[in-house]
Design an enzyme around this catalytic site. Structure first.
Site, PDB file in Angstrom:
ATOM      1  N   TYR A  60       0.834  -1.208   0.000  1.00 17.84           N
ATOM      2  CA  TYR A  60       0.000   0.000   0.000  1.00 17.84           C
ATOM      3  C   TYR A  60       0.866   1.255   0.000  1.00 17.84           C
ATOM      4  CZ  TYR A  60      -3.609   3.382   0.998  1.00 17.84           C
ATOM      5  OH  TYR A  60      -4.455   4.460   0.906  1.00 17.84           O
ATOM      6  N   PHE A 112      -7.048  22.905 -24.202  1.00 18.19           N
ATOM      7  CA  PHE A 112      -7.330  21.476 -24.308  1.00 18.19           C
ATOM      8  C   PHE A 112      -8.578  21.222 -23.462  1.00 18.19           C
ATOM      9  CE2 PHE A 112      -7.253  17.008 -23.216  1.00 18.19           C
ATOM     10  CZ  PHE A 112      -7.317  16.507 -24.512  1.00 18.19           C
ATOM     11  N   THR A 113      -9.396  20.282 -23.904  1.00 20.82           N
ATOM     12  CA  THR A 113     -10.730  20.084 -23.321  1.00 20.82           C
ATOM     13  C   THR A 113     -10.707  19.938 -21.791  1.00 20.82           C
ATOM     14  OG1 THR A 113     -10.485  17.759 -23.865  1.00 20.82           O
ATOM     15  CG2 THR A 113     -11.744  19.120 -25.424  1.00 20.82           C
ATOM     16  N   ASP A 203       2.014  21.322 -20.025  1.00 26.33           N
ATOM     17  CA  ASP A 203       1.242  20.118 -20.333  1.00 26.33           C
ATOM     18  C   ASP A 203       2.152  19.271 -21.213  1.00 26.33           C
ATOM     19  OD1 ASP A 203      -0.274  18.103 -21.367  1.00 26.33           O
ATOM     20  OD2 ASP A 203      -2.038  19.324 -21.762  1.00 26.33           O
ATOM     21  N   LYS A 246       0.116   8.634 -23.195  1.00 25.36           N
ATOM     22  CA  LYS A 246       0.579   8.987 -24.541  1.00 25.36           C
ATOM     23  C   LYS A 246       2.074   8.649 -24.665  1.00 25.36           C
ATOM     24  CE  LYS A 246      -3.352  11.540 -24.247  1.00 25.36           C
ATOM     25  NZ  LYS A 246      -4.206  11.604 -23.056  1.00 25.36           N
ATOM     26  N   ARG A 370     -12.699  16.897 -33.596  1.00 25.21           N
ATOM     27  CA  ARG A 370     -12.050  17.955 -32.830  1.00 25.21           C
ATOM     28  C   ARG A 370     -12.490  19.279 -33.445  1.00 25.21           C
ATOM     29  NH1 ARG A 370     -11.603  16.570 -28.128  1.00 25.21           N
ATOM     30  NH2 ARG A 370      -9.817  15.465 -27.360  1.00 25.21           N
ATOM     31  N   PHE A 437     -18.338  16.150 -25.965  1.00 28.16           N
ATOM     32  CA  PHE A 437     -17.935  15.299 -27.104  1.00 28.16           C
ATOM     33  C   PHE A 437     -17.861  13.815 -26.727  1.00 28.16           C
ATOM     34  CE2 PHE A 437     -13.585  14.635 -25.654  1.00 28.16           C
ATOM     35  CZ  PHE A 437     -13.420  15.702 -24.773  1.00 28.16           C
TER      36      PHE A 437
HETATM   37  C1  LIG Z   1      -2.812  17.513 -24.400  1.00 26.86           C
HETATM   38  C2  LIG Z   1      -3.540  16.713 -23.380  1.00 26.86           C
HETATM   39  N1  LIG Z   1      -3.610  17.170 -22.123  1.00 26.86           N
HETATM   40  C3  LIG Z   1      -4.258  16.483 -21.163  1.00 26.86           C
HETATM   41  C4  LIG Z   1      -4.895  15.293 -21.441  1.00 26.86           C
HETATM   42  C5  LIG Z   1      -5.689  14.604 -20.346  1.00 26.86           C
HETATM   43  O1  LIG Z   1      -5.112  13.402 -20.007  1.00 26.86           O
HETATM   44  P1  LIG Z   1      -5.956  12.112 -19.542  1.00 26.86           P
HETATM   45  O2  LIG Z   1      -6.795  11.692 -20.706  1.00 26.86           O
HETATM   46  O3  LIG Z   1      -4.915  11.116 -19.185  1.00 26.86           O
HETATM   47  O4  LIG Z   1      -6.782  12.506 -18.370  1.00 26.86           O
HETATM   48  C6  LIG Z   1      -4.842  14.784 -22.726  1.00 26.86           C
HETATM   49  C7  LIG Z   1      -5.526  13.513 -23.058  1.00 26.86           C
HETATM   50  O5  LIG Z   1      -6.083  13.307 -24.083  1.00 26.86           O
HETATM   51  C8  LIG Z   1      -4.147  15.516 -23.735  1.00 26.86           C
HETATM   52  O6  LIG Z   1      -4.075  15.087 -24.990  1.00 26.86           O
END
Ligand SMILES: Cc1ncc(COP(=O)(O)O)c(C=O)c1O
Length: 445
Positions: A60, A112-113, A203, A246, A370, A437
């Site tokens: 743990y 980014f979303t 990021d 990624k 996108r 989305f």
């Molecule tokens: C540029 C970018 N930032 C942040 C994220 C968020 O990461 P996660 O999907 O692991 O939560 C992503 C994921 O698609 C991303 O492409």
């Protein structure tokens, strides 16, 4: 290990698309032939990573895999403190809650979303300071991820530096086609931010991929290694959020990395509330081991060159077929320009969403939207944001598909392009509150 793929008939795919509300996120993966939905968590792990899974220390607290992960992160990226998380958005959540106060503004090189949503949930407002070329699919600017320093300065002048807790810098900017930021630009951003006491948050989801394009495109960088460029990028920034799904070639995982010990301490206080203990943050020991190994593998030139090279291969095939794509070809996928592809559709008829569904019905190739759906609604007007870029992303998982698969993808996109005049737009019939989305449903007009 191989995975059997199922090829369905066109009639079966039409039914599957309808059942999924014309949203490729709602398809079952067993109904997909070639899956280019995302490069997130879809990589094939190496022999060394699989071996690493067998070394999982599932204690743990204080798992040896955590210490390996911490050492690997420090060695390659140089950030001082590591807070593990189950994936990238958990790191974004913690950082946003810790640094953003109500009414703050956060400049960044395109939204980014998930990143923007966490900034908004913390009371902040995102301001786009990327160069104008990033919004133009045809611009051949080699570093479309660059920040427009005048725009950044204007944000500081308008709101005052004390309302700008940090500038958010993505490497290999996802939403404009996996476009890199240059070292020269990042240096200037870092200098301007630090002059005003503003932190630079990175990021770093696709940092190694950005580093390769710096090596190939930026003056004076050809002789540097991808590993050294990656480190140089990180050294210009103060903290980072990472989706390890990624670059790091694992199926799950991520982290927050920071240099300030006080901020690290606050983040460790939060991670135990939302993720798990500060020495596993939502990951199993075996996951942390595979991740520690992936950090080393992702900066190896042969790997990253062939990974980005495969994206180029598909992009060039599509260009040969006269298909409108975002140029220059970026790092992790080829992005179709849906406004040009389906010029007869208004943006509120969701051309990119419709195009992704058409490609799936044609061949079983799964891509994603996108554009107007991903951008969501403007909180002030309530209307669709109608972003300049209306794109379909053909995202390539790492180390999974062959060039022959890419040929099938290119043939299918060409077939849809040849029949484009008949394509219909979509009407949204279900809209979730957050990140619409992922789960929105549509019907053909
Ligand atoms: C540029 C970018 N930032 C942040 C994220 C968020 O990461 P996660 O999907 O692991 O939560 C992503 C994921 O698609 C991303 O492409």
């Amino acid at each position: 290990m191989v995975e059997p793929l199922r090829m369905m008939t066109q009639a079966e795919r039409e039914k599957a698309a309808e059942e999924a509300g014309y949203n490729t996120f709602l398809l079952r993966s067993e109904d997909v032939y070639i899956d280019l939905l995302t490069d997130s968590g879809t990589s094939a792990m190496s022999d060394r990573q699989w071996a690493g899974l067998m070394l999982g220390d599932e204690a743990y607290a204080g798992s040896r895999n955590f210490y390996h992960l911490e050492a690997s992160m420090r060695e390659v990226y140089g950030y001082k403190e590591l807070i593990p998380t189950h994936q990238g958005r958990a790191a974004e959540h913690m950082l946003s809650q810790l640094l953003i106060k109500d009414g703050d503004v956060i400049p960044g090189n395109m939204y980014f979303t998930t990143t923007r949503l966490h900034q908004e949930l913390a009371g902040g407002t995102f301001v786009d300071v990327i160069i104008d070329e990033a919004h133009d699919p045809e611009s051949l600017h080699p570093f479309k991820g660059n920040v427009d320093l005048a725009k950044f300065q204007a944000v500081i002048d308008e709101y005052g530096a004390d309302r700008v807790p940090y500038v958010c810098i993505a490497t290999a900017v996802n939403m404009c086609g996996g476009q890199p930021i240059s070292l020269e630009n990042l240096r200037a951003v870092s200098e301007l931010a630090h002059q005003h006491g503003i932190l630079v948050v990175h990021d770093m989801t696709r940092c190694a991929e950005n580093a390769l394009l710096i090596k190939e495109r930026e003056d004076g960088c050809a002789e540097k290694t991808v590993r050294d460029i990656t480190r140089e990028i990180c050294d210009l920034t103060d903290a980072a959020t990472m989706s390890s799904k990624k670059d790091h070639l694992v199926n799950i995982g991520g982290f927050l990395a920071v240099n300030d010990p006080e901020l690290a301490d606050k983040a460790r206080n939060m991670v135990v509330v939302y993720e798990g203990l500060h020495t596993y943050g939502g990951m199993a020991g075996r996951d942390m081991e595979a991740l520690a190994i992936g950090i080393q593998e992702c900066v190896e030139f042969d790997h990253i060159k062939s990974r980005v090279g495969q994206v180029e291969y598909l992009g060039e095939k599509l260009q040969e077929g006269g298909i409108p794509i975002v140029q220059p070809i970026g790092t992790h996928g080829v992005f179709l320009d849906a406004k040009k592809f389906l010029p007869h559709l208004d943006q509120d008829q969701f051309p990119a969403q419709a195009l992704a569904a058409e490609i799936y019905v044609d061949s079983g190739v799964r891509s994603m939207e996108r554009g107007n759906v991903s951008a969501g609604r403007d909180p002030k007007t309530g209307g669709n944001r109608r972003p300049p870029l209306e794109l379909v992303r053909l995202t390539i998982p790492r180390r999974v598909y062959t060039q022959a698969h890419m040929d099938v993808v290119a043939e299918s996109v060409k077939a849809v392009y040849d029949a484009r005049a008949a394509a219909r737009g979509l009407r949204m019939v279900y809209e979730p509150k957050y990140l619409r989305f992922f789960q929105a449903r549509f019907e053909p007009l």
